[in-house]
Design a protein around this motif. Structure first.
Motif, short mmCIF file in Angstrom:
data_model
loop_
_atom_site.label_atom_id
_atom_site.label_comp_id
_atom_site.label_asym_id
_atom_site.label_seq_id
_atom_site.Cartn_x
_atom_site.Cartn_y
_atom_site.Cartn_z
N ARG A 59 -10.06 -1.58 -4.51
CA ARG A 59 -8.65 -1.46 -4.82
C ARG A 59 -8.25 0.01 -4.77
N GLY A 60 -7.01 0.29 -4.40
CA GLY A 60 -6.51 1.66 -4.39
C GLY A 60 -5.10 1.69 -3.83
N TRP A 61 -4.54 2.88 -3.73
CA TRP A 61 -3.19 3.05 -3.19
C TRP A 61 -3.24 2.97 -1.68
N VAL A 62 -2.44 2.08 -1.10
CA VAL A 62 -2.40 1.85 0.34
C VAL A 62 -0.98 2.14 0.83
N GLU A 63 -0.87 2.95 1.88
CA GLU A 63 0.45 3.27 2.41
C GLU A 63 1.04 2.04 3.09
N ARG A 64 2.31 1.77 2.81
CA ARG A 64 3.01 0.66 3.44
C ARG A 64 3.47 1.07 4.82
N THR A 65 3.37 0.16 5.77
CA THR A 65 3.76 0.47 7.15
C THR A 65 4.95 -0.37 7.60
N ASP A 66 5.53 -1.16 6.72
CA ASP A 66 6.66 -2.00 7.12
C ASP A 66 7.98 -1.30 6.96
#
Length: 66
Positions: A59-66
């Protein structure tokens, strides 16, 4: 229960809510804030967005690409 949704497109806004009420012939105004401080709503236009998630147990911070 009261649901308030705040959004902005281009400012860093500090605000509070004044709620007028009436009950059994009485009236008043209640200030809703963040423990005595105004709420803060900021624009993210043009900035990266993140969500907390991941695959499996990773788990961790994931950049959104939408």
């Amino acid at each position: 229960m009261l649901l308030v949704t705040a959004a902005t497109e281009g400012c860093d806004c500090r605000w509070y809510l004044e709620l007028d009420w009436s009950s059994q012939g009485r009236t008043g105004t209640v200030r809703v804030d963040d423990h005595g401080r105004p709420f803060r709503t900021s624009s993210i236009k043009g900035l990266p967005r993140y969500w907390y998630g991941g695959e499996g147990s990773e788990r961790g911070w994931v950049e959104r690409t939408d």
